[in-house]
Design a protein around this motif. Structure first.
Motif, mmCIF file in Angstrom:
data_model
loop_
_atom_site.group_PDB
_atom_site.id
_atom_site.type_symbol
_atom_site.label_atom_id
_atom_site.label_comp_id
_atom_site.label_asym_id
_atom_site.label_seq_id
_atom_site.Cartn_x
_atom_site.Cartn_y
_atom_site.Cartn_z
ATOM 1 N N ALA A 54 0.831 -1.291 0.036
ATOM 2 C CA ALA A 54 0.037 -0.113 0.117
ATOM 3 C C ALA A 54 1.002 1.195 0.195
ATOM 4 C CB ALA A 54 -1.111 0.055 1.225
ATOM 5 N N VAL A 55 2.197 1.167 0.809
ATOM 6 C CA VAL A 55 2.702 2.691 1.042
ATOM 7 C C VAL A 55 3.586 2.650 -0.216
ATOM 8 C CG1 VAL A 55 4.735 1.639 2.254
ATOM 9 C CG2 VAL A 55 4.121 3.888 2.424
ATOM 10 N N VAL A 56 3.966 1.510 -0.823
ATOM 11 C CA VAL A 56 4.834 1.557 -2.113
ATOM 12 C C VAL A 56 3.913 2.268 -3.254
ATOM 13 C CG1 VAL A 56 6.179 0.296 -3.838
ATOM 14 C CG2 VAL A 56 6.561 -0.128 -1.328
ATOM 15 N N LEU A 57 2.896 1.652 -3.375
ATOM 16 C CA LEU A 57 1.786 2.022 -4.352
ATOM 17 C C LEU A 57 1.206 3.716 -4.256
ATOM 18 C CD1 LEU A 57 0.000 1.432 -6.821
ATOM 19 C CD2 LEU A 57 -1.703 0.594 -5.255
ATOM 20 N N TYR A 58 1.160 3.904 -2.974
ATOM 21 C CA TYR A 58 0.699 5.317 -2.808
ATOM 22 C C TYR A 58 1.974 6.181 -3.397
ATOM 23 C CZ TYR A 58 -1.734 9.175 -0.904
ATOM 24 O OH TYR A 58 -2.458 10.446 -0.507
ATOM 25 N N PHE A 59 2.951 5.791 -2.861
ATOM 26 C CA PHE A 59 4.114 6.839 -2.795
ATOM 27 C C PHE A 59 5.100 6.680 -4.232
ATOM 28 C CE2 PHE A 59 3.377 7.814 1.536
ATOM 29 C CZ PHE A 59 3.355 8.813 1.492
ATOM 30 N N ARG A 60 4.494 5.819 -5.156
ATOM 31 C CA ARG A 60 5.235 5.260 -6.270
ATOM 32 C C ARG A 60 5.851 6.214 -7.118
ATOM 33 N NH1 ARG A 60 -0.240 5.181 -7.196
ATOM 34 N NH2 ARG A 60 -1.110 6.150 -8.958
ATOM 35 N N ASN A 61 5.321 7.565 -7.330
ATOM 36 C CA ASN A 61 5.996 8.511 -7.849
ATOM 37 C C ASN A 61 7.098 9.151 -7.364
ATOM 38 O OD1 ASN A 61 3.953 8.402 -10.046
ATOM 39 N ND2 ASN A 61 2.737 9.787 -9.202
ATOM 40 N N GLU A 62 7.027 9.236 -6.216
ATOM 41 C CA GLU A 62 8.105 9.751 -5.103
ATOM 42 C C GLU A 62 9.249 8.806 -5.149
ATOM 43 O OE1 GLU A 62 4.840 9.891 -4.421
ATOM 44 O OE2 GLU A 62 4.352 11.765 -3.248
ATOM 45 N N ILE A 63 8.940 7.434 -4.887
ATOM 46 C CA ILE A 63 9.953 6.409 -4.875
ATOM 47 C C ILE A 63 10.480 6.222 -6.256
ATOM 48 C CG2 ILE A 63 10.181 3.996 -4.428
ATOM 49 C CD1 ILE A 63 7.809 4.093 -2.484
ATOM 50 N N GLY A 64 10.017 6.514 -7.169
ATOM 51 C CA GLY A 64 10.670 6.381 -8.756
ATOM 52 C C GLY A 64 11.499 7.366 -8.605
ATOM 53 N N SER A 69 17.319 9.292 -8.654
ATOM 54 C CA SER A 69 18.431 10.459 -8.123
ATOM 55 C C SER A 69 19.321 9.799 -7.114
ATOM 56 C CB SER A 69 17.336 11.353 -7.344
ATOM 57 O OG SER A 69 16.705 12.363 -8.218
ATOM 58 N N TRP A 70 18.828 8.810 -6.319
ATOM 59 C CA TRP A 70 19.773 8.138 -5.564
ATOM 60 C C TRP A 70 20.745 7.207 -6.400
ATOM 61 C CZ3 TRP A 70 20.986 2.883 -5.141
ATOM 62 C CH2 TRP A 70 21.915 2.510 -3.806
ATOM 63 N N GLY A 71 20.514 6.845 -7.605
ATOM 64 C CA GLY A 71 21.293 6.083 -8.361
ATOM 65 C C GLY A 71 22.385 7.113 -8.996
ATOM 66 N N ALA A 72 21.819 8.166 -9.301
ATOM 67 C CA ALA A 72 22.762 9.191 -10.091
ATOM 68 C C ALA A 72 23.818 9.730 -8.918
ATOM 69 C CB ALA A 72 21.738 10.259 -10.423
ATOM 70 N N SER A 73 23.325 9.714 -7.615
ATOM 71 C CA SER A 73 24.208 10.493 -6.660
ATOM 72 C C SER A 73 25.334 9.353 -6.130
ATOM 73 C CB SER A 73 23.511 10.537 -5.405
ATOM 74 O OG SER A 73 23.113 9.454 -4.716
ATOM 75 N N VAL A 74 24.802 8.040 -6.458
ATOM 76 C CA VAL A 74 25.878 6.889 -6.248
ATOM 77 C C VAL A 74 27.066 6.927 -7.085
ATOM 78 C CG1 VAL A 74 26.165 4.484 -6.185
ATOM 79 C CG2 VAL A 74 24.238 5.417 -4.820
ATOM 80 N N ILE A 75 26.539 7.286 -8.466
ATOM 81 C CA ILE A 75 27.634 7.216 -9.442
ATOM 82 C C ILE A 75 28.303 8.739 -9.742
ATOM 83 C CG2 ILE A 75 26.760 5.072 -10.492
ATOM 84 C CD1 ILE A 75 25.378 6.985 -12.699
ATOM 85 N N GLY A 76 28.184 9.544 -8.999
ATOM 86 C CA GLY A 76 28.517 10.926 -8.939
ATOM 87 C C GLY A 76 27.954 11.601 -9.879
ATOM 88 N N ALA A 83 17.549 12.501 -4.229
ATOM 89 C CA ALA A 83 18.533 11.846 -3.685
ATOM 90 C C ALA A 83 18.846 12.129 -2.105
ATOM 91 C CB ALA A 83 19.795 12.361 -4.588
ATOM 92 N N LYS A 84 18.740 13.227 -1.725
ATOM 93 C CA LYS A 84 18.967 13.514 -0.478
ATOM 94 C C LYS A 84 17.763 12.721 0.511
ATOM 95 C CE LYS A 84 19.289 17.272 3.108
ATOM 96 N NZ LYS A 84 18.961 18.692 3.242
ATOM 97 N N LEU A 85 16.610 12.893 -0.084
ATOM 98 C CA LEU A 85 15.452 12.285 0.816
ATOM 99 C C LEU A 85 15.456 10.615 0.624
ATOM 100 C CD1 LEU A 85 12.866 12.692 2.113
ATOM 101 C CD2 LEU A 85 11.438 12.466 0.135
ATOM 102 N N ALA A 86 16.133 10.205 -0.433
ATOM 103 C CA ALA A 86 16.472 8.476 -0.260
ATOM 104 C C ALA A 86 17.503 8.441 0.771
ATOM 105 C CB ALA A 86 16.732 8.441 -1.981
#
Length: 267
Positions: A54-64, A69-76, A83-86
């Motif tokens: 339920a929570v993943v479905l509700y926040f699917r756009n934010e999680i996406g 952004s998190w992946g981009a931050s990992v590879i610089g 990314a900061k929120l992730a």
């Protein structure tokens, strides 16, 4: 388990997982008040899977956005607010993970007592009221600093104490830090995702290895019902939170705590 038991337990889990009222207190109360046999660990895991969906479905756009952004931050390749929120969600999960690892046995042996359940229900109701009344509500979840994330993460670790409420503890901490009610709830809900995964993931895999189709039917129904009720709970809670504040939940927790004290005093 008959349909009524599945329905009641699934709805209780779905509605209390994300409200600041302590799902553990309610799941302990249901079999006591109804006389039902314990539903078992497998069913508890199933309804938690439903709330996770339920929570993943509700926040699917934010999680996406956060995932990209998190992946981009990992590879610089940049570090934006998503990314900061992730990273905040990941780091905020570390305290409860460590607390569960080192103190699980102690909690199971010493903090499952009825008086602990009732006391924590009352104490954290009063803390929630104080935070809601005194909070400045000038910040959103994207403004969190690393010290703020640690504070909320430690609050989430305290929620391992039965009766505390994971969502209640994290929202209380966020309100104390000056986040708005809606931002406090949103960050609390996002924090629930890795916690539910950590708590139920391995148990789910172990159970699936031994389960039969007949075993799975009540679990699937429980997961579905808890997921649907949790989705609507998140939706309407966020819509109504700014209007009603936390006071209704504070009052409910105080009444629940009194009921627990009275009930367990006769045991």
């Amino acid at each position: 388990m008959d349909f009524l038991q599945i329905l009641v337990l699934a709805l209780v889990q779905g509605l209390t997982e994300f409200l600041p009222v302590s799902s553990s207190a309610h799941l302990i109360l249901v079999p006591i008040l109804t006389g039902w046999e314990d539903q078992g660990l497998a069913f508890d895991v199933a309804v938690h899977v439903g709330t996770l969906a339920a929570v993943v479905l509700y926040f699917r756009n934010e999680i996406g956005r956060m995932t990209v952004s998190w992946g981009a931050s990992v590879i610089g390749k940049g570090f934006d607010q998503d990314a900061k929120l992730a990273w905040a969600v990941l780091f905020g999960t570390i305290p409860v993970g460590l607390a569960g690892l080192f103190f699980k046995d102690f909690i199971e042996l010493h903090l499952r007592a009825p008086e602990v359940l009732a006391t924590s229900t009352l104490v954290f109701a009063l803390l929630l009221w104080w935070a809601d009344a005194k909070g400045r509500e000038t910040r959103d979840e994207y403004s969190l600093r690393w010290i703020d994330i640690l504070f909320i993460g430690l609050a989430q670790a305290l929620a391992l104490i039965p009766g505390t409420s994971r969502s209640g503890a994290t929202m209380t901490a966020a309100l104390f830090l000056g986040l708005s009610r809606k931002a406090s709830a949103r960050f609390s809900f996002l924090l629930s995702i890795p916690v539910i995964v950590l708590a139920g993931g391995l148990k789910t895999l172990d159970y699936l290895k031994e389960a039969t189709i007949d075993d799975m039917q009540p679990l699937m129904l429980g997961a579905l019902l808890s997921g649907v009720s949790a989705y609507f709970c998140i939706h309407y809670f966020l819509k109504l939170l700014e209007k009603m504040g936390m006071l209704p939940f504070v009052i409910y927790r105080i009444v629940l705590a009194i009921f627990l004290f009275v009930m367990f005093a006769d045991v």
